[in-house]
Design a protein around this motif. Sequence first.
Motif, PDB file in Angstrom:
ATOM      1  N   ASN A 298       0.841  -1.189   0.000  1.00 57.57           N
ATOM      2  CA  ASN A 298       0.000   0.000   0.000  1.00 57.57           C
ATOM      3  C   ASN A 298       0.882   1.246   0.000  1.00 57.57           C
ATOM      4  OD1 ASN A 298      -1.503   2.209   1.878  1.00 57.57           O
ATOM      5  ND2 ASN A 298      -2.973   1.098   0.612  1.00 57.57           N
ATOM      6  N   ASP A 299       0.677   2.106  -0.971  1.00 58.15           N
ATOM      7  CA  ASP A 299       1.522   3.279  -1.158  1.00 58.15           C
ATOM      8  C   ASP A 299       1.499   4.197   0.057  1.00 58.15           C
ATOM      9  OD1 ASP A 299       3.009   5.150  -3.175  1.00 58.15           O
ATOM     10  OD2 ASP A 299       1.413   6.391  -2.323  1.00 58.15           O
ATOM     11  N   LEU A 300       0.315   4.527   0.568  1.00 53.96           N
ATOM     12  CA  LEU A 300       0.201   5.471   1.678  1.00 53.96           C
ATOM     13  C   LEU A 300       0.828   4.921   2.953  1.00 53.96           C
ATOM     14  CD1 LEU A 300      -3.441   6.804   1.154  1.00 53.96           C
ATOM     15  CD2 LEU A 300      -1.284   7.934   0.571  1.00 53.96           C
ATOM     16  N   GLN A 301       0.589   3.640   3.231  1.00 54.60           N
ATOM     17  CA  GLN A 301       1.129   3.062   4.458  1.00 54.60           C
ATOM     18  C   GLN A 301       2.654   2.981   4.416  1.00 54.60           C
ATOM     19  OE1 GLN A 301      -0.640  -0.632   5.654  1.00 54.60           O
ATOM     20  NE2 GLN A 301      -2.523   0.363   6.361  1.00 54.60           N
ATOM     21  N   LEU A 302       3.209   2.584   3.287  1.00 55.95           N
ATOM     22  CA  LEU A 302       4.668   2.482   3.193  1.00 55.95           C
ATOM     23  C   LEU A 302       5.322   3.854   3.272  1.00 55.95           C
ATOM     24  CD1 LEU A 302       5.083  -0.332   0.515  1.00 55.95           C
ATOM     25  CD2 LEU A 302       5.411  -0.495   2.992  1.00 55.95           C
ATOM     26  N   LYS A 303       4.683   4.863   2.713  1.00 59.26           N
ATOM     27  CA  LYS A 303       5.204   6.229   2.865  1.00 59.26           C
ATOM     28  C   LYS A 303       5.190   6.646   4.330  1.00 59.26           C
ATOM     29  CE  LYS A 303       4.084   8.134  -1.696  1.00 59.26           C
ATOM     30  NZ  LYS A 303       3.268   9.118  -2.438  1.00 59.26           N
ATOM     31  N   GLN A 304       4.111   6.305   5.016  1.00 61.22           N
ATOM     32  CA  GLN A 304       4.012   6.651   6.437  1.00 61.22           C
ATOM     33  C   GLN A 304       5.071   5.918   7.246  1.00 61.22           C
ATOM     34  OE1 GLN A 304       0.271   5.664   8.255  1.00 61.22           O
ATOM     35  NE2 GLN A 304       0.551   7.118   9.931  1.00 61.22           N
ATOM     36  N   LEU A 305       5.319   4.640   6.903  1.00 60.94           N
ATOM     37  CA  LEU A 305       6.357   3.871   7.589  1.00 60.94           C
ATOM     38  C   LEU A 305       7.714   4.555   7.445  1.00 60.94           C
ATOM     39  CD1 LEU A 305       7.491   1.266   8.936  1.00 60.94           C
ATOM     40  CD2 LEU A 305       7.598   0.280   6.645  1.00 60.94           C
ATOM     41  N   CYS A 306       8.060   4.968   6.244  1.00 60.64           N
ATOM     42  CA  CYS A 306       9.349   5.627   6.015  1.00 60.64           C
ATOM     43  C   CYS A 306       9.438   6.949   6.779  1.00 60.64           C
ATOM     44  CB  CYS A 306       9.556   5.876   4.522  1.00 60.64           C
ATOM     45  SG  CYS A 306       9.690   4.376   3.524  1.00 60.64           S
ATOM     46  N   SER A 307       8.381   7.760   6.714  1.00 62.55           N
ATOM     47  CA  SER A 307       8.419   9.067   7.373  1.00 62.55           C
ATOM     48  C   SER A 307       8.506   8.931   8.889  1.00 62.55           C
ATOM     49  CB  SER A 307       7.193   9.884   6.981  1.00 62.55           C
ATOM     50  OG  SER A 307       5.994   9.258   7.442  1.00 62.55           O
ATOM     51  N   ILE A 308       7.837   7.926   9.460  1.00 67.31           N
ATOM     52  CA  ILE A 308       7.909   7.722  10.916  1.00 67.31           C
ATOM     53  C   ILE A 308       9.328   7.413  11.341  1.00 67.31           C
ATOM     54  CG2 ILE A 308       7.267   6.125  12.767  1.00 67.31           C
ATOM     55  CD1 ILE A 308       4.501   5.917  11.485  1.00 67.31           C
ATOM     56  N   LEU A 309       9.994   6.524  10.622  1.00 63.63           N
ATOM     57  CA  LEU A 309      11.350   6.121  11.008  1.00 63.63           C
ATOM     58  C   LEU A 309      12.362   7.239  10.771  1.00 63.63           C
ATOM     59  CD1 LEU A 309      11.466   2.412   9.742  1.00 63.63           C
ATOM     60  CD2 LEU A 309      10.935   3.276  12.024  1.00 63.63           C
ATOM     61  N   ILE A 310      12.204   7.969   9.690  1.00 72.05           N
ATOM     62  CA  ILE A 310      13.144   9.076   9.426  1.00 72.05           C
ATOM     63  C   ILE A 310      12.963  10.185  10.458  1.00 72.05           C
ATOM     64  CG2 ILE A 310      13.858  10.828   7.771  1.00 72.05           C
ATOM     65  CD1 ILE A 310      12.890   8.943   5.540  1.00 72.05           C
ATOM     66  N   ASP A 311      11.721  10.533  10.736  1.00 72.69           N
ATOM     67  CA  ASP A 311      11.438  11.572  11.730  1.00 72.69           C
ATOM     68  C   ASP A 311      11.954  11.145  13.107  1.00 72.69           C
ATOM     69  OD1 ASP A 311       9.934  14.012  12.734  1.00 72.69           O
ATOM     70  OD2 ASP A 311       8.911  12.416  13.849  1.00 72.69           O
ATOM     71  N   ASN A 312      11.767   9.889  13.444  1.00 67.19           N
ATOM     72  CA  ASN A 312      12.237   9.373  14.739  1.00 67.19           C
ATOM     73  C   ASN A 312      13.752   9.465  14.844  1.00 67.19           C
ATOM     74  OD1 ASN A 312      11.565   7.637  17.271  1.00 67.19           O
ATOM     75  ND2 ASN A 312      13.177   6.494  16.247  1.00 67.19           N
ATOM     76  N   ALA A 313      14.453   9.118  13.750  1.00 65.57           N
ATOM     77  CA  ALA A 313      15.916   9.163  13.764  1.00 65.57           C
ATOM     78  C   ALA A 313      16.426  10.590  13.910  1.00 65.57           C
ATOM     79  CB  ALA A 313      16.462   8.535  12.482  1.00 65.57           C
ATOM     80  N   ILE A 314      15.799  11.556  13.234  1.00 66.74           N
ATOM     81  CA  ILE A 314      16.232  12.954  13.325  1.00 66.74           C
ATOM     82  C   ILE A 314      16.010  13.500  14.735  1.00 66.74           C
ATOM     83  CG2 ILE A 314      15.737  15.299  12.516  1.00 66.74           C
ATOM     84  CD1 ILE A 314      15.149  14.110   9.761  1.00 66.74           C
ATOM     85  N   ARG A 315      14.870  13.171  15.328  1.00 70.45           N
ATOM     86  CA  ARG A 315      14.553  13.711  16.655  1.00 70.45           C
ATOM     87  C   ARG A 315      15.442  13.132  17.742  1.00 70.45           C
ATOM     88  NH1 ARG A 315      10.278  12.231  18.807  1.00 70.45           N
ATOM     89  NH2 ARG A 315       9.484  10.690  17.318  1.00 70.45           N
ATOM     90  N   HIS A 316      15.899  11.901  17.558  1.00 74.17           N
ATOM     91  CA  HIS A 316      16.651  11.239  18.622  1.00 74.17           C
ATOM     92  C   HIS A 316      18.135  11.099  18.310  1.00 74.17           C
ATOM     93  CE1 HIS A 316      12.474   9.959  19.498  1.00 74.17           C
ATOM     94  NE2 HIS A 316      12.878  10.048  20.750  1.00 74.17           N
TER      95      HIS A 316
END
Length: 412
Positions: A298-316
């Motif tokens: 699913n395009d939307l879910q996989l995009k969300q998966l990537c953005s969650i992990l990238i955002d998490n890495a930047i914040r921490h």
Amino acid sequence: MFRKSKWKIVAAILSVLALVLAGTFCVIYWASYTEVSNENKSLLEQYAAGYSLREGGAAKAPGDRPGGDPIAPPRLELSTFYSVAVSADGQVLRVDTADIASLDTDTLTQLALEILDSGKTDGVRHNLLYRVAEKNGYRLVAFLDNTVMQESTRTLLNYTLIFSCAALVPLFFLAWYLAGRIVSPLEESYKRQKQFVSDAGHELKTPVAVVNANVELLSREIGENQWLSNIQYENERMSGLISQLLELARTENVTPPMETLDFSHLVLGEALPFETVAYENGLQLETDIADNITLYGNDLQLKQLCSILIDNAIRHSANGKTVALRLRKEKSSAVFSVVNDGEPIPPEQQKHLFDRFYRGDEARTDSRHYGLGLAIAKAIAGSHHGTIQVLCARGKVEFLVKLPLQSRAYKN
């Protein structure tokens, strides 16, 4: 999740039952073998004690019943004995093969001489239980045929194994039934919990929207106001939380539409907007993305998966300079990883990172996040038949996602 738990319960029940059965049968087997072995030793000892050479080299054994000799015990009469009498100077005085064709005189004599040379007084040789006895002027090597006992023991062992395997079949169905009874209430409770989260999220959307509309109207009438600003800020936080709850419920409960995707292009597209975010945090976003990796998802879910992990890495990212994104093909899986510099996450915290509302101490100061991002990421990976895990080594924290590559079986 519950299916795996059910199988684990079945495995645990069967393991315990198998150990109990194995222990019981081992005790029975050992007790039977010990009893028969001790009885055979006793019979051989009786035979050796009652054996004597007559004049002319004839032998008299407990099985003989001339004249008024007392009758020997039944087991002694029914057992097969062999004997070799050897003088003190090594001369063979008499050999008794009990008229067994498979055991000739020379073989029995050779075996007896080997036993005498070894210095042992009892033991087992070639299915023969033996005992050395000192007699008047000679030594006797007495044998008892142990074949029947060994065959009986082997038969007992075979039947025990057959019965054990047959017993495991009904025990498996019993364990499956019990596991179902154990898991069923937990599964029902989990379903109700997810349904409650979904229902509560939908019910809360309306009052949050109403509060937001009223705050905007009041702001227009009375202008800037500290209390209205506080209300609006908390209302926005509540709205964000509700949105994440609904997203989590949707991910876990609804099967998303799937299509063939260029996962390489998708990851690269999600990484580009975060380059600015990383720059603002003093970081550089590095990408190492292999080309032409396709998935069925699913395009939307996989995009969300990537953005969650990238955002998490930047914040921490702690005292780091880079956040690395990697995408590669490994056997039949696409492996997507996000790596940032940071302190190692303790193992006890790693176990709960993907739990709902779990936040480490460092994240608790960030009021915009509620500990649902990684739970959503795990749910998305699970809905695509993939896995997600966290790895910590050498001052790096890595979130690793494995998703199956496009395949006809997966589509079906």
